[in-house]
Scaffold this motif. Sequence first.
Motif, mmCIF file in Angstrom:
data_model
loop_
_atom_site.group_PDB
_atom_site.id
_atom_site.type_symbol
_atom_site.label_atom_id
_atom_site.label_comp_id
_atom_site.label_asym_id
_atom_site.label_seq_id
_atom_site.Cartn_x
_atom_site.Cartn_y
_atom_site.Cartn_z
ATOM 1 N N UNK A 393 34.739 51.996 41.376
ATOM 2 C CA UNK A 393 34.843 52.176 42.826
ATOM 3 C C UNK A 393 36.292 52.461 43.239
ATOM 4 N N UNK A 394 37.241 51.757 42.633
ATOM 5 C CA UNK A 394 38.648 51.982 42.966
ATOM 6 C C UNK A 394 39.074 53.389 42.590
ATOM 7 N N UNK A 406 49.659 55.699 43.626
ATOM 8 C CA UNK A 406 50.761 54.783 43.346
ATOM 9 C C UNK A 406 50.819 53.607 44.308
ATOM 10 N N UNK A 407 49.722 53.337 45.002
ATOM 11 C CA UNK A 407 49.693 52.218 45.942
ATOM 12 C C UNK A 407 49.822 50.891 45.181
ATOM 13 N N UNK A 408 50.715 49.999 45.630
ATOM 14 C CA UNK A 408 50.908 48.723 44.932
ATOM 15 C C UNK A 408 49.630 47.896 44.836
ATOM 16 N N UNK A 409 48.829 47.884 45.943
ATOM 17 C CA UNK A 409 47.608 47.073 45.917
ATOM 18 C C UNK A 409 46.604 47.614 44.908
ATOM 19 N N UNK A 410 46.591 48.944 44.697
ATOM 20 C CA UNK A 410 45.703 49.525 43.703
ATOM 21 C C UNK A 410 46.110 49.076 42.300
ATOM 22 N N UNK A 411 47.411 49.166 42.037
ATOM 23 C CA UNK A 411 47.903 48.774 40.714
ATOM 24 C C UNK A 411 47.609 47.293 40.444
ATOM 25 N N UNK A 412 47.856 46.429 41.433
ATOM 26 C CA UNK A 412 47.614 44.997 41.255
ATOM 27 C C UNK A 412 46.134 44.714 40.999
ATOM 28 N N UNK A 414 43.833 46.817 39.777
ATOM 29 C CA UNK A 414 43.435 47.335 38.473
ATOM 30 C C UNK A 414 43.904 46.404 37.350
ATOM 31 N N UNK A 415 45.134 45.904 37.466
ATOM 32 C CA UNK A 415 45.644 44.973 36.446
ATOM 33 C C UNK A 415 44.773 43.719 36.387
ATOM 34 N N UNK A 416 44.407 43.202 37.570
ATOM 35 C CA UNK A 416 43.583 41.988 37.608
ATOM 36 C C UNK A 416 42.211 42.244 36.982
#
Length: 527
Positions: A393-394, A406-412, A414-416
């Motif tokens: 979905x992301x 490159x959105x920070x919330x996307x990266x966080x 995905x890492x989680x």
Amino acid sequence: MRQAEADLSLPDQIKQLRDYCARKQLTVVDVFTEPGASALDEDRPIFQEMIGRATSGGRPYDLVVVHSLSRFSRDTMHSEFYVRKLAKAGVRLVSITQELGQDGHGDLIRKIVNAFDEHQSRENAKHTHRAMMENARQGFWNGSAPPFGYATAVKERRGNKDKKVLVIDEAEASVVRTIFDLCLGMDGHPLGVKAIANHFNNRGVTRRGRRFSTGSLHDLLTSSTYCGRHHFNRTDSRTLEKRPPSQWVELAVPPIVDEETYNRAQAMLHSRAPKVMAPRNVNGPTMLASVARCGGCGSAMILNTGKGGTYRYYSCSRAMKQGKTACPGRRIRMDRLDEMVLGHLSEQLFAPDRLAELLQGYMLQAKEGRASQREKLRQAHDASGRADAAVSRLLSLVESGVMEPDAPELRERLVALRSQKAELGHDIARLQDNLQTGKLELSPEKLKTLSMEMRKRLAEGPPELRQAYMRLLLENVTVDHDNIQLEGSPVILEKLASRGLSKSSPEVLSFVREWRPREDSNLRPPV
């Protein structure tokens, strides 16, 4: 150094240095003292700390003030190296008793003084060494710490000097005698230096506050001091290089062990050396060590020999160490007990019908446990699927332009999700492995294979392998006057059966022991 030991020179030097600084209106920032350290040696912790601070940056000092250049260093090369290092940091070396100036002429005089100090120091060392050699020839101790097991005592006084000799320290000497006894097997099976170190360390016995190590024990056991022959001048105190025996000085000291005991220990250590005997033979495992117990008091039964080592027995350790008043003691020929235990395990425990009987109860519990694990595995698979869907979905939001790559919330996020996915993957693999290895099928073929392989390993395996299986299969082997009782756990049997022993399977497994055979498994030792 004698001046440091007398505690006269350092206080006087410090007073003179403070007076000098007061006269010159210099502020004393730090005072560095290092009693007893040789100025010929650059490896002086306090000296290195001073150099480190002076050159660390920020210029905490303008001057390093010493009483004389010999207090800074008596080694010409080292002195020049550290003077230049200080100068690069803007720090100047000043001697309050040797005003040399700061020009080229002063540098030349300083180097000449340093060379003279080094020469004089080395000449003094030669004279001191000759005096110590003569002192040793006369049988006197030269002032270093006495070997473990000894103390020093004043024998006579010559002028203003006390002449000391070694005397036995009975508290430490008893430990030394025990070390030799353990090495030679006086109270049971001979122990190597590692086992002796464990023996003392586990009991909190130290060597003047320090734990025993294999190195310290080997040095102790090979030191002729303990049989009355101490050797001085064996190593160079500055370089630590070994000197040839022709330069040694022997002096007689009171022996802690006799010559025969010392020589036997040397022979034992030589026979145990890896170059002489393979490690598996050096250890010489006693098959039922740590599991054989006295039926009278419950103490461990340890190796005891007779007829000069011709006969070997399992004997009650309490009776051997404390006498018959502590426990009447149980004693049985080692080969006889080993054969009886091996025979019982081979012919009865690992008989296919007996294996099936012992494993029936455990199978019922295992079946219930597997149902719970299957449910946990299903839940883990569901959670892993939900994590995959969330990642999809992301990525769809990024593809549609709703979210920037490159959105920070996307990266966080995905890492989680990936971290959660990895953890679930570990859980799934563990649960699948548990279900696979925990699946126990008591087919006749499997029981027959297990029975044949275990009998072969117990009958033909090397001593180390059979000892390992004894510790794994048996909790206790209790030896009484009229019976021998074996206690163990069916968990090991279930593991062996579920994995299926073969020639390629691991020789020894390791897990907790919890089973106890029925009374009919007891054996009666032959009269």
